[in-house]
Design a protein around this motif. Structure first.
Motif, PDB file in Angstrom:
ATOM      1  N   ILE A 128       0.833  -1.207   0.000  1.00 17.36           N
ATOM      2  CA  ILE A 128       0.000   0.000   0.000  1.00 17.36           C
ATOM      3  C   ILE A 128       0.862   1.249   0.000  1.00 17.36           C
ATOM      4  CG2 ILE A 128      -1.630   1.354   1.362  1.00 17.36           C
ATOM      5  CD1 ILE A 128      -2.865  -1.297   2.279  1.00 17.36           C
ATOM      6  N   MET A 129       1.871   1.288   0.870  1.00 15.90           N
ATOM      7  CA  MET A 129       2.668   2.494   1.063  1.00 15.90           C
ATOM      8  C   MET A 129       3.660   2.745  -0.067  1.00 15.90           C
ATOM      9  SD  MET A 129       1.421   3.843   3.671  1.00 15.90           S
ATOM     10  CE  MET A 129       2.620   5.186   3.746  1.00 15.90           C
ATOM     11  N   TYR A 130       4.169   1.685  -0.680  1.00 17.17           N
ATOM     12  CA  TYR A 130       5.237   1.866  -1.667  1.00 17.17           C
ATOM     13  C   TYR A 130       4.800   1.606  -3.109  1.00 17.17           C
ATOM     14  CZ  TYR A 130       8.181   1.919   2.468  1.00 17.17           C
ATOM     15  OH  TYR A 130       8.727   2.234   3.683  1.00 17.17           O
ATOM     16  N   ILE A 131       3.574   1.090  -3.303  1.00 16.17           N
ATOM     17  CA  ILE A 131       3.089   0.859  -4.663  1.00 16.17           C
ATOM     18  C   ILE A 131       1.768   1.580  -4.907  1.00 16.17           C
ATOM     19  CG2 ILE A 131       2.328  -0.860  -6.331  1.00 16.17           C
ATOM     20  CD1 ILE A 131       4.155  -2.881  -5.026  1.00 16.17           C
ATOM     21  N   THR A 132       0.757   1.291  -4.066  1.00 11.23           N
ATOM     22  CA  THR A 132      -0.587   1.827  -4.314  1.00 11.23           C
ATOM     23  C   THR A 132      -0.623   3.343  -4.179  1.00 11.23           C
ATOM     24  OG1 THR A 132      -1.555  -0.229  -3.473  1.00 11.23           O
ATOM     25  CG2 THR A 132      -2.999   1.695  -3.644  1.00 11.23           C
ATOM     26  N   VAL A 133      -0.192   3.847  -3.026  1.00 15.77           N
ATOM     27  CA  VAL A 133      -0.279   5.295  -2.777  1.00 15.77           C
ATOM     28  C   VAL A 133       0.559   6.102  -3.769  1.00 15.77           C
ATOM     29  CG1 VAL A 133       0.160   7.129  -1.105  1.00 15.77           C
ATOM     30  CG2 VAL A 133      -0.880   4.976  -0.347  1.00 15.77           C
ATOM     31  N   PRO A 134       1.837   5.746  -4.021  1.00 14.57           N
ATOM     32  CA  PRO A 134       2.591   6.517  -5.027  1.00 14.57           C
ATOM     33  C   PRO A 134       1.975   6.451  -6.424  1.00 14.57           C
ATOM     34  CG  PRO A 134       4.090   5.232  -3.661  1.00 14.57           C
ATOM     35  CD  PRO A 134       2.714   4.754  -3.342  1.00 14.57           C
ATOM     36  N   SER A 135       1.336   5.338  -6.761  1.00 18.13           N
ATOM     37  CA  SER A 135       0.767   5.201  -8.105  1.00 18.13           C
ATOM     38  C   SER A 135      -0.462   6.080  -8.305  1.00 18.13           C
ATOM     39  CB  SER A 135       0.401   3.733  -8.369  1.00 18.13           C
ATOM     40  OG  SER A 135       1.548   2.907  -8.334  1.00 18.13           O
ATOM     41  N   ILE A 136      -1.224   6.294  -7.239  1.00 15.51           N
ATOM     42  CA  ILE A 136      -2.422   7.136  -7.364  1.00 15.51           C
ATOM     43  C   ILE A 136      -2.156   8.560  -6.886  1.00 15.51           C
ATOM     44  CG2 ILE A 136      -3.934   5.151  -7.079  1.00 15.51           C
ATOM     45  CD1 ILE A 136      -4.523   6.062  -4.241  1.00 15.51           C
ATOM     46  N   ALA A 137      -0.912   8.896  -6.603  1.00 10.79           N
ATOM     47  CA  ALA A 137      -0.573  10.248  -6.124  1.00 10.79           C
ATOM     48  C   ALA A 137      -0.988  11.349  -7.100  1.00 10.79           C
ATOM     49  CB  ALA A 137       0.921  10.338  -5.822  1.00 10.79           C
ATOM     50  N   PRO A 138      -0.808  11.182  -8.420  1.00 10.67           N
ATOM     51  CA  PRO A 138      -1.271  12.243  -9.340  1.00 10.67           C
ATOM     52  C   PRO A 138      -2.772  12.489  -9.251  1.00 10.67           C
ATOM     53  CG  PRO A 138       0.262  10.774 -10.458  1.00 10.67           C
ATOM     54  CD  PRO A 138      -0.056  10.136  -9.148  1.00 10.67           C
ATOM     55  N   THR A 139      -3.551  11.418  -9.098  1.00 10.77           N
ATOM     56  CA  THR A 139      -5.006  11.576  -8.961  1.00 10.77           C
ATOM     57  C   THR A 139      -5.352  12.293  -7.667  1.00 10.77           C
ATOM     58  OG1 THR A 139      -5.303   9.507 -10.180  1.00 10.77           O
ATOM     59  CG2 THR A 139      -7.201  10.356  -8.963  1.00 10.77           C
ATOM     60  N   ILE A 140      -4.676  11.926  -6.586  1.00 14.82           N
ATOM     61  CA  ILE A 140      -4.908  12.578  -5.293  1.00 14.82           C
ATOM     62  C   ILE A 140      -4.571  14.059  -5.374  1.00 14.82           C
ATOM     63  CG2 ILE A 140      -4.178  12.664  -2.878  1.00 14.82           C
ATOM     64  CD1 ILE A 140      -3.671   9.662  -3.025  1.00 14.82           C
ATOM     65  N   THR A 141      -3.468  14.387  -6.025  1.00 15.06           N
ATOM     66  CA  THR A 141      -3.045  15.783  -6.162  1.00 15.06           C
ATOM     67  C   THR A 141      -4.069  16.596  -6.932  1.00 15.06           C
ATOM     68  OG1 THR A 141      -0.721  15.110  -6.136  1.00 15.06           O
ATOM     69  CG2 THR A 141      -1.226  17.303  -6.998  1.00 15.06           C
ATOM     70  N   LEU A 142      -4.565  16.032  -8.029  1.00 15.32           N
ATOM     71  CA  LEU A 142      -5.553  16.728  -8.849  1.00 15.32           C
ATOM     72  C   LEU A 142      -6.798  17.060  -8.042  1.00 15.32           C
ATOM     73  CD1 LEU A 142      -6.763  17.708 -11.533  1.00 15.32           C
ATOM     74  CD2 LEU A 142      -7.429  15.340 -11.993  1.00 15.32           C
ATOM     75  N   PHE A 143      -7.346  16.089  -7.334  1.00 15.63           N
ATOM     76  CA  PHE A 143      -8.585  16.315  -6.597  1.00 15.63           C
ATOM     77  C   PHE A 143      -8.353  17.163  -5.349  1.00 15.63           C
ATOM     78  CE2 PHE A 143     -10.037  12.957  -9.318  1.00 15.63           C
ATOM     79  CZ  PHE A 143     -11.374  13.259  -9.501  1.00 15.63           C
ATOM     80  N   PHE A 144      -7.150  17.135  -4.811  1.00 17.30           N
ATOM     81  CA  PHE A 144      -6.845  18.011  -3.677  1.00 17.30           C
ATOM     82  C   PHE A 144      -6.838  19.471  -4.105  1.00 17.30           C
ATOM     83  CE2 PHE A 144      -3.756  20.370  -1.093  1.00 17.30           C
ATOM     84  CZ  PHE A 144      -4.326  20.215   0.167  1.00 17.30           C
ATOM     85  N   ILE A 145      -6.236  19.746  -5.253  1.00 21.41           N
ATOM     86  CA  ILE A 145      -6.197  21.117  -5.766  1.00 21.41           C
ATOM     87  C   ILE A 145      -7.615  21.610  -6.055  1.00 21.41           C
ATOM     88  CG2 ILE A 145      -5.416  22.571  -7.669  1.00 21.41           C
ATOM     89  CD1 ILE A 145      -2.942  20.778  -7.858  1.00 21.41           C
ATOM     90  N   LEU A 146      -8.433  20.757  -6.662  1.00 28.67           N
ATOM     91  CA  LEU A 146      -9.818  21.138  -6.944  1.00 28.67           C
ATOM     92  C   LEU A 146     -10.608  21.355  -5.662  1.00 28.67           C
ATOM     93  CD1 LEU A 146     -10.624  18.743  -9.935  1.00 28.67           C
ATOM     94  CD2 LEU A 146     -10.012  21.161 -10.026  1.00 28.67           C
ATOM     95  N   SER A 147     -10.325  20.568  -4.629  1.00 24.36           N
ATOM     96  CA  SER A 147     -11.007  20.740  -3.346  1.00 24.36           C
ATOM     97  C   SER A 147     -10.602  22.042  -2.686  1.00 24.36           C
ATOM     98  CB  SER A 147     -10.699  19.555  -2.417  1.00 24.36           C
ATOM     99  OG  SER A 147     -11.165  18.346  -2.957  1.00 24.36           O
TER     100      SER A 147
END
Length: 327
Positions: free
Chosen positions: A233-252
């Motif tokens: 989770i910490m070294y594969i899943t989260v880094p892989s979806i980091a761009p999506t998280i960043t996008l929605f964080f900025i929009l929020s």
């Protein structure tokens, strides 16, 4: 000898073809371009619908922003007010900023949205990660169906259920004589909890899709190296979806001044008005019913400008910290 001659002839033919291609005029090259098929036209037609939608509902109404600089009370008809109304300069903006309730309204708007950003934003991400870790596909689909369903209920229905449950006389807390809906200090908690219950499942869809797109080879290689679920989770899943998280964080972040009137309106009453009055409800109450179109438009314009600045600032900060942003 014959083979050598054949090779020379092939080279000559290729050289001649290259020279012919180079000597083609731009008009001849255009004629050789692929013609559009019916499928191409279908795709263009489908894509153009979004442009038409933006043009009609996003760009065309921008002309109405002139209402922010018009004098209220002269015309009831909005079209007449835009065309014939007297100019008032910045009077509508001055009236809003000098309003005695301005400080309390901004405190409620920003305070509630910041809490929702801190609590409601990470919850769909955590839920999506936990859902992806479920081994049973049948149980996973059941969980997703149950959590997605509240999204399709309007706030009038979904919020109305909680209004009945928390009613002082007939609700589940009536025996304790607790007026939860009338307590200003409990209002923000009610909004945050009901927002989570209604939107967490639906908000996790984009993250579930992002996790599903991660190559399974990465997880298999990590398992061979001895990684457990937490490591994956910490070294594969989260880094892989980091761009999506960043996008929605900025929009929020850009939506810190938007609460959504339908959510607040269901739970708002005179007893909790001290903590429930936000910009969206204020605009509706003192703008539309009282025909103060210019005043309401001025506040909306302020919200739009601040949201744009928050979008630019949030993107700048995210790029500085993580190197990722919208642009």
């Amino acid at each position: 000898m014959g083979n050598e001659m054949t090779g020379v002839e092939e080279k000559d033919i290729l050289t001649c073809e290259d020279s012919e291609n180079r000597s083609e005029s731009p008009d001849q090259k255009k004629k050789k371009r692929k013609k559009w098929t019916s499928s191409d036209w279908t795709l263009v037609g489908m894509a153009s619908l979004s442009l038409i939608f933006l043009a009609v509902f996003a760009y065309a109404p921008l002309y109405g922003l002139v209402l922010a600089f018009k004098q209220d009370g002269e015309y009831i008809n909005i079209a007449h007010m835009i065309t014939y109304g007297s100019w008032s300069g910045l009077d509508n903006f001055k009236e809003f900023f000098s309003n005695p309730d301005f400080g309390n309204i901004m405190f409620n708007t920003l305070g509630l949205n910041i809490l929702q950003l801190l609590i409601n934003f990470p919850c769909p991400i955590i839920f999506a990660v936990l859902t992806a870790e479920l081994l049973s596909d049948r149980f996973k689909k059941t969980v997703q169906t149950v959590t997605f369903f509240p999204h399709f209920l309007s706030w009038a229905v979904f919020g109305g259920i909680f209004v009945l449950l928390f009613d002082f006389d007939t609700g589940i807390l009536s025996s304790l004589k607790v007026d939860l809906l009338g307590d200003p200090n409990a209002f923000w908690g009610i909004i945050i909890c009901t927002s989570l219950l209604k939107g967490m499942g639906w908000g996790s869809i984009i993250y579930v899709a992002a996790i599903a797109a991660i190559p399974q080879e990465l997880y298999e290689a990590a398992k061979i190296d001895g990684a457990n679920r937490w490591h994956k989770i910490m070294y594969i899943t989260v880094p892989s979806i980091a761009p999506t998280i960043t996008l929605f964080f900025i929009l929020s972040v850009s939506g810190l001044l938007n609460n959504g009137i339908e959510h607040i309106w269901v739970f708002q009453n005179q007893n909790n008005i001290e903590r429930s009055e936000v910009l969206d409800t204020y605009i509706y109450k003192y703008g539309i019913p009282q025909w103060n179109y210019g005043y309401a438009t001025a506040i909306g314009l302020v919200k739009s400008v601040v949201s744009f600045l928050l979008l630019i600032g949030g993107n700048f900060i995210c790029k500085k910290i993580s190197g990722k942003g919208i642009y």
